[in-house]
Design a protein around this motif. Structure first.
Motif, PDB file in Angstrom:
ATOM      1  N   ALA A 115      -4.632  10.342   2.352  1.00 39.92           N
ATOM      2  CA  ALA A 115      -3.966   9.291   1.569  1.00 39.92           C
ATOM      3  C   ALA A 115      -2.587   9.746   1.089  1.00 39.92           C
ATOM      4  CB  ALA A 115      -4.838   8.917   0.368  1.00 39.92           C
ATOM      5  N   ILE A 116      -1.804   8.768   0.673  1.00 37.75           N
ATOM      6  CA  ILE A 116      -0.495   8.989   0.067  1.00 37.75           C
ATOM      7  C   ILE A 116      -0.525   8.370  -1.330  1.00 37.75           C
ATOM      8  CG2 ILE A 116       0.796   9.108   2.213  1.00 37.75           C
ATOM      9  CD1 ILE A 116       1.004   5.910   0.389  1.00 37.75           C
ATOM     10  N   ASP A 117       0.535   8.558  -2.085  1.00 37.57           N
ATOM     11  CA  ASP A 117       0.655   7.930  -3.396  1.00 37.57           C
ATOM     12  C   ASP A 117       0.894   6.434  -3.187  1.00 37.57           C
ATOM     13  OD1 ASP A 117       1.285   7.002  -5.916  1.00 37.57           O
ATOM     14  OD2 ASP A 117       3.059   8.267  -6.160  1.00 37.57           O
ATOM     15  N   PRO A 118      -0.033   5.568  -3.579  1.00 38.15           N
ATOM     16  CA  PRO A 118       0.143   4.129  -3.329  1.00 38.15           C
ATOM     17  C   PRO A 118       1.367   3.547  -4.033  1.00 38.15           C
ATOM     18  CG  PRO A 118      -1.747   4.493  -4.763  1.00 38.15           C
ATOM     19  CD  PRO A 118      -1.273   5.848  -4.299  1.00 38.15           C
ATOM     20  N   GLN A 119       1.830   4.182  -5.103  1.00 38.47           N
ATOM     21  CA  GLN A 119       3.011   3.701  -5.820  1.00 38.47           C
ATOM     22  C   GLN A 119       4.289   3.874  -5.009  1.00 38.47           C
ATOM     23  OE1 GLN A 119       3.223   2.035  -8.888  1.00 38.47           O
ATOM     24  NE2 GLN A 119       1.082   1.824  -8.324  1.00 38.47           N
ATOM     25  N   ALA A 120       4.258   4.772  -4.016  1.00 28.63           N
ATOM     26  CA  ALA A 120       5.446   5.022  -3.192  1.00 28.63           C
ATOM     27  C   ALA A 120       5.880   3.770  -2.427  1.00 28.63           C
ATOM     28  CB  ALA A 120       5.179   6.168  -2.223  1.00 28.63           C
ATOM     29  N   PHE A 121       4.945   2.869  -2.141  1.00 30.19           N
ATOM     30  CA  PHE A 121       5.256   1.670  -1.356  1.00 30.19           C
ATOM     31  C   PHE A 121       5.025   0.380  -2.142  1.00 30.19           C
ATOM     32  CE2 PHE A 121       4.627   5.058   1.621  1.00 30.19           C
ATOM     33  CZ  PHE A 121       5.705   4.890   2.467  1.00 30.19           C
ATOM     34  N   LYS A 122       5.056   0.470  -3.459  1.00 27.92           N
ATOM     35  CA  LYS A 122       4.779  -0.697  -4.294  1.00 27.92           C
ATOM     36  C   LYS A 122       5.783  -1.833  -4.088  1.00 27.92           C
ATOM     37  CE  LYS A 122       7.284   0.912  -8.319  1.00 27.92           C
ATOM     38  NZ  LYS A 122       7.213   1.398  -9.664  1.00 27.92           N
ATOM     39  N   ASN A 123       6.978  -1.531  -3.602  1.00 28.22           N
ATOM     40  CA  ASN A 123       7.990  -2.568  -3.375  1.00 28.22           C
ATOM     41  C   ASN A 123       8.020  -3.095  -1.949  1.00 28.22           C
ATOM     42  OD1 ASN A 123       8.921  -2.459  -6.044  1.00 28.22           O
ATOM     43  ND2 ASN A 123      10.136  -0.645  -5.545  1.00 28.22           N
ATOM     44  N   CYS A 124       7.263  -2.495  -1.056  1.00 33.93           N
ATOM     45  CA  CYS A 124       7.271  -2.917   0.349  1.00 33.93           C
ATOM     46  C   CYS A 124       6.210  -3.986   0.564  1.00 33.93           C
ATOM     47  CB  CYS A 124       7.033  -1.721   1.269  1.00 33.93           C
ATOM     48  SG  CYS A 124       7.180  -2.172   3.024  1.00 33.93           S
ATOM     49  N   LYS A 125       6.596  -5.233   0.338  1.00 31.71           N
ATOM     50  CA  LYS A 125       5.650  -6.336   0.464  1.00 31.71           C
ATOM     51  C   LYS A 125       5.582  -6.875   1.886  1.00 31.71           C
ATOM     52  CE  LYS A 125       5.745  -7.296  -4.310  1.00 31.71           C
ATOM     53  NZ  LYS A 125       6.398  -7.880  -5.412  1.00 31.71           N
ATOM     54  N   PHE A 126       6.539  -6.484   2.716  1.00 31.28           N
ATOM     55  CA  PHE A 126       6.525  -6.928   4.103  1.00 31.28           C
ATOM     56  C   PHE A 126       5.259  -6.410   4.778  1.00 31.28           C
ATOM     57  CE2 PHE A 126       7.632  -6.345   8.602  1.00 31.28           C
ATOM     58  CZ  PHE A 126       7.795  -7.676   8.916  1.00 31.28           C
ATOM     59  N   LEU A 127       4.605  -7.268   5.533  1.00 22.73           N
ATOM     60  CA  LEU A 127       3.328  -6.965   6.198  1.00 22.73           C
ATOM     61  C   LEU A 127       2.268  -6.494   5.208  1.00 22.73           C
ATOM     62  CD1 LEU A 127       4.581  -5.235   9.457  1.00 22.73           C
ATOM     63  CD2 LEU A 127       3.841  -7.585   9.164  1.00 22.73           C
ATOM     64  N   GLU A 128       2.476  -6.826   3.948  1.00 20.92           N
ATOM     65  CA  GLU A 128       1.532  -6.528   2.873  1.00 20.92           C
ATOM     66  C   GLU A 128       1.249  -5.040   2.694  1.00 20.92           C
ATOM     67  OE1 GLU A 128      -1.579  -9.353   2.043  1.00 20.92           O
ATOM     68  OE2 GLU A 128      -0.919 -10.540   3.758  1.00 20.92           O
ATOM     69  N   TRP A 129       2.231  -4.187   3.002  1.00 21.98           N
ATOM     70  CA  TRP A 129       2.045  -2.738   2.826  1.00 21.98           C
ATOM     71  C   TRP A 129       1.704  -2.406   1.381  1.00 21.98           C
ATOM     72  CZ3 TRP A 129       1.178   0.782   6.361  1.00 21.98           C
ATOM     73  CH2 TRP A 129       1.621   0.582   7.662  1.00 21.98           C
ATOM     74  N   ALA A 130       2.415  -2.978   0.418  1.00 20.95           N
ATOM     75  CA  ALA A 130       2.158  -2.676  -1.000  1.00 20.95           C
ATOM     76  C   ALA A 130       0.708  -2.988  -1.353  1.00 20.95           C
ATOM     77  CB  ALA A 130       3.118  -3.458  -1.890  1.00 20.95           C
ATOM     78  N   HIS A 131       0.256  -4.145  -0.945  1.00 23.17           N
ATOM     79  CA  HIS A 131      -1.116  -4.553  -1.253  1.00 23.17           C
ATOM     80  C   HIS A 131      -2.124  -3.680  -0.515  1.00 23.17           C
ATOM     81  CE1 HIS A 131      -4.173  -7.115  -2.841  1.00 23.17           C
ATOM     82  NE2 HIS A 131      -4.593  -7.456  -1.643  1.00 23.17           N
ATOM     83  N   PHE A 132      -1.840  -3.357   0.735  1.00 21.53           N
ATOM     84  CA  PHE A 132      -2.740  -2.499   1.523  1.00 21.53           C
ATOM     85  C   PHE A 132      -2.943  -1.151   0.827  1.00 21.53           C
ATOM     86  CE2 PHE A 132      -3.356   0.921   4.580  1.00 21.53           C
ATOM     87  CZ  PHE A 132      -4.464   0.482   5.272  1.00 21.53           C
ATOM     88  N   PHE A 133      -1.848  -0.476   0.477  1.00 23.69           N
ATOM     89  CA  PHE A 133      -1.974   0.835  -0.149  1.00 23.69           C
ATOM     90  C   PHE A 133      -2.605   0.746  -1.539  1.00 23.69           C
ATOM     91  CE2 PHE A 133       1.450   2.375   2.867  1.00 23.69           C
ATOM     92  CZ  PHE A 133       0.570   3.169   3.606  1.00 23.69           C
ATOM     93  N   LYS A 134      -2.371  -0.355  -2.234  1.00 25.63           N
ATOM     94  CA  LYS A 134      -3.027  -0.544  -3.531  1.00 25.63           C
ATOM     95  C   LYS A 134      -4.536  -0.677  -3.336  1.00 25.63           C
ATOM     96  CE  LYS A 134      -3.063  -3.591  -7.542  1.00 25.63           C
ATOM     97  NZ  LYS A 134      -2.543  -4.828  -8.118  1.00 25.63           N
ATOM     98  N   GLN A 135      -4.954  -1.479  -2.366  1.00 26.69           N
ATOM     99  CA  GLN A 135      -6.377  -1.704  -2.111  1.00 26.69           C
ATOM    100  C   GLN A 135      -7.095  -0.454  -1.611  1.00 26.69           C
ATOM    101  OE1 GLN A 135      -8.323  -4.565  -2.674  1.00 26.69           O
ATOM    102  NE2 GLN A 135      -6.507  -5.016  -3.867  1.00 26.69           N
ATOM    103  N   THR A 136      -6.400   0.381  -0.840  1.00 29.78           N
ATOM    104  CA  THR A 136      -7.032   1.587  -0.280  1.00 29.78           C
ATOM    105  C   THR A 136      -6.779   2.814  -1.146  1.00 29.78           C
ATOM    106  OG1 THR A 136      -5.109   2.190   1.079  1.00 29.78           O
ATOM    107  CG2 THR A 136      -6.774   0.717   2.077  1.00 29.78           C
ATOM    108  N   ASN A 137      -6.121   2.615  -2.296  1.00 32.48           N
ATOM    109  CA  ASN A 137      -5.717   3.722  -3.170  1.00 32.48           C
ATOM    110  C   ASN A 137      -4.928   4.771  -2.383  1.00 32.48           C
ATOM    111  OD1 ASN A 137      -5.450   4.924  -5.653  1.00 32.48           O
ATOM    112  ND2 ASN A 137      -7.281   6.178  -5.403  1.00 32.48           N
ATOM    113  N   GLY A 138      -4.041   4.282  -1.510  1.00 30.11           N
ATOM    114  CA  GLY A 138      -3.178   5.158  -0.733  1.00 30.11           C
ATOM    115  C   GLY A 138      -3.758   5.584   0.605  1.00 30.11           C
TER     116      GLY A 138
END
Length: 190
Positions: A115-138
């Motif tokens: 995993a990575i730090d999910p906060q690192a992509f909190k602004n990348c909403k394209f293709l729902e990356w922010a939501h994906f990493f939030k849901q998977t906890n990175g």
């Protein structure tokens, strides 16, 4: 770097027919801090720069790239992902999330310890990356299976390699033309 093998199948009379001819398409995914890029069969395909929150689409044969602001597209849709706590795939247990729509489903398999730090992509909403990493906890996808009525696509991690990457690894080649930005909001597909 995570290297994936991608294969596509067509469904005919409830039987799978492989569409990928010859060797499967190889995808390499690189991530460092809040930057990521995808390389298909040795050519840069997509690139995200977290410092500018810009997502690039790269056309190597044309030596050009187009780009969009990643915050202006595909807002988070919290009801689109279904969490699966444990799922067995080829004898290995994974966590997973599934995105289901009228057109089909996409299931992403991941391991909590990759995993990575999910906060690192909190602004990348394209293709729902922010939501994906939030849901998977990175959690980073190790397997993705897309299914619809006609085709299904499988992307499986075949190699994981730790690499020392820097910001210079996340740039568009200097001899490429970068198209003028097109910041039009794209609606979510149903």
């Amino acid at each position: 770097m995570i290297k994936y093998k991608n294969s596509s199948f067509k469904v005919r009379n409830n039987k799978e027919v492989k569409l990928t001819k010859g060797d499967p398409v190889i995808e390499e995914f690189f991530i460092c801090g809040n930057n990521m890029k995808t390389v298909f069969d040795g050519s840069l395909d997509q690139l995200y720069r977290g410092d500018s929150n810009v997502y690039y689409f790269v056309y190597p044969h044309e030596k050009r790239a187009s780009h969009i602001r990643a915050d202006s597209l595909y807002g988070d849709k919290n009801d689109r992902f279904i969490k699966i706590d444990s799922i067995l795939y080829k004898g290995i247990w994974y966590n997973a999330i599934r995105n289901v729509s009228q057109k089909g489903s996409m299931t992403y398999y991941y391991k909590k310890n990759i995993a990575i730090d999910p906060q690192a992509f909190k602004n990348c909403k394209f293709l729902e990356w922010a939501h994906f990493f939030k849901q998977t906890n990175g959690g980073i996808r190790l397997i993705a299976i897309e299914k619809n009525k006609r085709v299904y696509h499988v992307s499986e991690a075949i190699e994981i390699t730790r690499m020392e990457l820097t910001l210079s690894d996340f740039t568009i080649p200097s001899d490429f033309k970068i198209d003028k930005p097109n910041y039009v909001k794209i609606p979510l597909s149903e």
